[in-house]
Design a protein around this motif. Structure first.
Motif, short mmCIF file in Angstrom:
data_model
loop_
_atom_site.label_atom_id
_atom_site.label_comp_id
_atom_site.label_asym_id
_atom_site.label_seq_id
_atom_site.Cartn_x
_atom_site.Cartn_y
_atom_site.Cartn_z
N ILE A 321 28.20 -5.90 -11.13
CA ILE A 321 27.35 -5.11 -12.02
C ILE A 321 28.17 -3.96 -12.62
N SER A 322 29.06 -3.40 -11.80
CA SER A 322 29.85 -2.27 -12.28
C SER A 322 30.84 -2.66 -13.38
N VAL A 343 22.98 -7.94 -18.81
CA VAL A 343 21.80 -8.17 -17.95
C VAL A 343 22.25 -8.51 -16.53
N TYR A 344 21.53 -8.00 -15.54
CA TYR A 344 21.84 -8.26 -14.13
C TYR A 344 20.55 -8.41 -13.36
N SER A 345 20.67 -8.78 -12.06
CA SER A 345 19.47 -9.21 -11.33
C SER A 345 18.37 -8.17 -11.25
N LYS A 349 14.82 -4.82 -17.60
CA LYS A 349 14.51 -5.54 -18.84
C LYS A 349 15.08 -6.95 -18.81
N ARG A 350 15.32 -7.47 -17.61
CA ARG A 350 15.96 -8.77 -17.47
C ARG A 350 15.23 -9.87 -18.24
N THR A 367 26.76 -10.93 -18.27
CA THR A 367 25.90 -10.96 -17.09
C THR A 367 26.69 -11.16 -15.81
N THR A 368 26.00 -11.00 -14.68
CA THR A 368 26.61 -11.26 -13.38
C THR A 368 26.13 -12.64 -12.90
N THR A 369 26.41 -12.98 -11.68
CA THR A 369 26.12 -14.35 -11.22
C THR A 369 24.66 -14.76 -11.28
N ILE A 370 23.75 -13.80 -11.50
CA ILE A 370 22.33 -14.15 -11.40
C ILE A 370 21.87 -15.24 -12.36
N LEU A 371 22.58 -15.41 -13.46
CA LEU A 371 22.11 -16.43 -14.40
C LEU A 371 22.74 -17.80 -14.11
N GLU A 372 23.43 -17.91 -12.95
CA GLU A 372 24.18 -19.14 -12.73
C GLU A 372 23.31 -20.38 -12.61
N ARG A 373 22.13 -20.25 -11.98
CA ARG A 373 21.26 -21.40 -11.82
C ARG A 373 19.97 -21.16 -12.58
N GLY A 374 19.22 -22.21 -12.74
CA GLY A 374 17.87 -22.04 -13.28
C GLY A 374 17.85 -21.72 -14.76
N VAL A 375 18.39 -20.58 -15.13
CA VAL A 375 18.30 -20.17 -16.53
C VAL A 375 19.20 -21.06 -17.40
N THR A 376 18.59 -21.74 -18.34
CA THR A 376 19.39 -22.56 -19.25
C THR A 376 19.09 -22.19 -20.70
N PHE A 377 20.12 -22.21 -21.51
CA PHE A 377 19.96 -22.04 -22.94
C PHE A 377 20.61 -23.26 -23.59
N PRO A 378 19.98 -23.80 -24.61
CA PRO A 378 20.62 -24.96 -25.25
C PRO A 378 21.88 -24.55 -25.99
N ASN A 379 22.79 -25.48 -26.10
CA ASN A 379 23.99 -25.34 -26.94
C ASN A 379 24.79 -24.07 -26.68
#
Ligand SMILES: [Zn+2]
Ligand SMILES: [Zn+2]
Ligand SMILES: [Zn+2]
Lengths: 447, 234
Positions: A321-322, A343-345, A349-350, A367-379
């Motif tokens: 995060i830092s 954005v972070y965990s 305003k995540r 971002t940090t590792t929090i978006l590694e799973r689950g969150v998907t954006f196309p293309n």
């Protein structure tokens, strides 16, 4: 909430003080002492964990388990009550599955394997790449289980995975009641043939399930957690099928397979029939030092500029995060700050920022590792700055790379790792993806 | 320099506290830390210089006593003062929830030495803990007040009257609380032992003061020389 109905005890282990004993036929109940007291320590029968006596004692030679107290304390003051799972479920005239989607050939092959695992009560690992469509591959097996009066649970270490699975399974099996259990669930427990829960909730079950599916086994907190492994093995019947799902198996799971304690199958290609995007490794020695001196690594600048030029959307991962602030400050000297956000965990305003990314109001997120799973954006493309930082496990690196090329419109994309030097985890991630693509490539040749 | 690793009892994070050379040379026994500094910093001690001199609540008051205490003194002439160690803020409320209601008895170790040290420093007093009901004892398995006593001799003189569970105190208004009947009695074998003693009643939390005052008025009936209160949080 007091338990008043016998069926709420089927296949569960509940402290007697939570049960209205007058309402339930006592002859049905199996009563166990919840704590085994040894010379220097105690062993909890609910979570299987040892604790030294001095942290588990109560006055008057009573003991409690501090290791699973977050599920409600169990102690020698109260017994643990269970009613043996009777599988009192409806019989079905026609298939309970209402899903009518189509599986690809490799998916179909895996789904037949899943049925075999359930039929033969095997312990099995299904290694399916990110974006393989593994939930859909379970449907035929679940359908078989429901028809055969099996009690089924799908558990995941991650609450967000459970929340996402619940509506999908409800839609695929309309008319089947499903119990959803997690730490924030307000609804009272209900006995159902199908349960979706966090792996923590399995601690409340005892020889309940004929079929247990554990999704994302490689993720925190399940991985390396003895308590949750115990919970899983205690929640299933002695004869039961245990199916682990993962996109990135950890060495522990692979060892079990090696020792023939579990079988394994691969699904190395994605549902759209393409391989995983491979990782490009860039070495930027002492990049962190550079940033301290207000400089971005040169190769990173050109990566960013190229993406901006062709309007390619992407995620930029940093280890901590830092790191977000200094990195974004430097980037805003190159790129209009309106085009991105950090954005972070625990970011308040995540959700808002992720939503804005979805609506193309940002071109990229840092971002940090929090978006590694689950969150998907196309293309999308991804860049990891500092992929060699110890915070990124092999599994999280593969997961991050797996954000790319999920859509059939653009089944490819760029994955760039920027490192101070090569690390064990980075090498392993590159190797894992290459291996899966090798297997996937053979599969594609066959068809 | 070594870093030792323990997990904080409250937040579960690793506690990293350097073991310094001067510590090693001091030959003091090493007591592993049980709570991280971040958690500890959320508990706020009551400054004994800025309190209501009667009930021990923190703050500055124009008069000797706070508004509530002025009301109390209109009701009764009983001599009773209370002092408390910590402010009952959100962190303390969460802590008490874990300790008392979730029943994590091990958490007594976070505060028991500090709390007991205060009692040790009071000279010539007899410590009497506020009791819990037998029902609570059966489910909780411990008296949370006694749990905070470490190496303190105490007189377990009080017991609760056997009554049906009433509306919890928080649902009563002030007047109703005042009217509440005596919830305690003095155990037979201690009746003669209270006479001429300086009694300190100890409780975990001082909320309205009703409970501890009812206990105090009961103790006075057995001719105590003085009765005062000391609670962990206020
Ligand atoms: Zn336990
Ligand atoms: Zn802490
Ligand atoms: Zn006052």
């Amino acid at each position: 909430m007091m338990i008043k109905k016998a069926n709420e005890l089927y296949g569960r282990q509940i402290s007697a003080n939570l049960i209205d004993s007058k309402q339930i036929d006592q002859d049905l109940i199996l009563k166990r002492s919840p704590i085994k007291v040894m010379d220097d320590f105690i062993i909890c029968k609910r979570c299987g964990q040892k604790s030294p006596k001095q942290i588990a004692e109560l006055p008057l030679h009573n003991f409690y388990c501090p290791k699973c107290i977050n599920l409600g304390r169990i102690s020698t003051l109260n017994q643990l009550w269970t009613i043996k799972e009777p599988n009192y479920f409806n019989t079905f005239q026609k298939d309970p599955m209402t899903w009518d989607g189509k599986l690809t050939k490799p998916q179909l092959k895996c789904s037949l394997q899943v049925i075999k695992v359930f039929k033969k009560n095997l312990h099995h690992l299904l290694w399916a790449v990110t974006g393989a469509g593994k939930t859909e591959m379970l449907f035929n097996g679940i359908n078989w289980g429901l028809k055969h009066q099996k009690r089924i649970a799908i558990a995941s270490p991650r609450i967000d995975v459970c929340m996402e699975l619940y509506p999908r399974l409800q839609a695929a099996f309309k008319g089947i009641d499903i119990t959803l259990l997690h730490g924030h669930q307000k609804k009272p427990y209900q006995y159902c043939q199908m349960t979706i829960c966090t792996t923590h909730q399995l601690l409340r079950f005892y020889h309940a399930f004929d079929i247990l599916i554990i999704d994302e086994v490689d993720s925190f907190p399940f991985v390396h957690n003895q308590q949750l492994h115990y919970a899983a093995s205690n929640a299933i019947k002695q004869q039961a099928a245990l199916l682990y799902l993962t996109a990135t198996p950890n060495p522990e799971l692979l060892r079990l397979i090696h020792h023939h304690q579990m079988t394994m199958s691969y699904l190395p290609i994605r549902y759209h029939g393409h391989l995983l995007p491979e990782i490009t490794l860039h070495i930027a020695p002492r990049w962190r030092n550079k940033i301290k001196h207000h400089q971005l690594p040169r190769l990173m600048i050109s990566l960013l500029k190229n993406k901006i030029k062709v309007s390619q959307r992407f995620l930029l991962f940093v280890p901590h995060i830092s790191d977000l602030k200094p990195v974004s400050k430097l980037i805003s000297k190159l790129i209009d700050p309106k085009k991105f956000a950090t954005v972070y965990s625990s970011d308040e305003k995540r959700l808002e920022k992720v939503q804005m990314m979805r609506q193309h109001q940002f071109q990229f997120l840092i971002t940090t590792t929090i978006l590694e799973r689950g969150v998907t954006f196309p293309n999308i493309d991804v860049i990891i700055l500092g992929a060699d930082d110890e915070i990124f496990s092999t599994s999280s690196l593969v997961q991050i790379a797996g954000r790319v090329g999920r859509n059939s419109d653009r089944p490819f994309g760029d994955v760039d790792f920027i490192c101070h030097s090569n690390s064990k985890n980075v090498t392993a991630a590159i190797k894992q993806i290459k291996h899966l693509n090798y297997l996937g490539g053979k599969l594609i040749e066959h068809h | 320099m070594n870093i030792t690793k323990h997990n904080c009892l409250l937040c579960g994070n690793n506690i990293k506290r350097p073991v310094t050379l001067s510590f090693i040379l001091s030959f003091r026994p090493y007591v592993p830390p049980i709570v991280c500094n971040q958690c500890l910093n959320q508990f706020i001690k009551i400054n004994p210089k800025q309190i209501c001199k009667k009930c021990g609540r923190s703050g500055t008051f124009d008069h000797y006593e706070c508004h509530d205490c002025i009301k109390w003194s209109k009701h009764s002439k009983m001599s009773f003062k209370n002092r408390s160690l910590y402010q009952y803020n959100q962190a303390m409320s969460d802590f008490m929830h874990q300790y008392k209601f979730a029943g994590n008895y091990h958490l007594r170790n976070v505060f028991k030495n500090e709390f007991s040290l205060q009692l040790v420093q009071m000279k010539e007093v007899v410590v009497v803990p506020i009791p819990i009901t037998p029902d609570t004892m059966k489910t909780r398995g411990f008296n949370q007040v006694i749990g905070l006593l470490s190496g303190i001799e105490y007189m377990d003189a009080l017991a609760t009257n056997d009554r049906k569970k009433e509306t919890p105190q928080s649902h009563l208004n002030r007047h109703e609380r005042l009217k509440m009947q005596q919830p305690f009695y003095v155990k037979e074998q201690f009746k003669s032992k209270i006479k001429n003693k300086k009694i300190i009643l100890v409780d975990d939390i001082y909320t309205t003061g009703t409970t501890i005052r009812l206990a105090a008025s009961l103790i006075y009936k057995y001719k105590a020389q003085s009765v005062n209160g000391f609670t962990f949080a206020r």
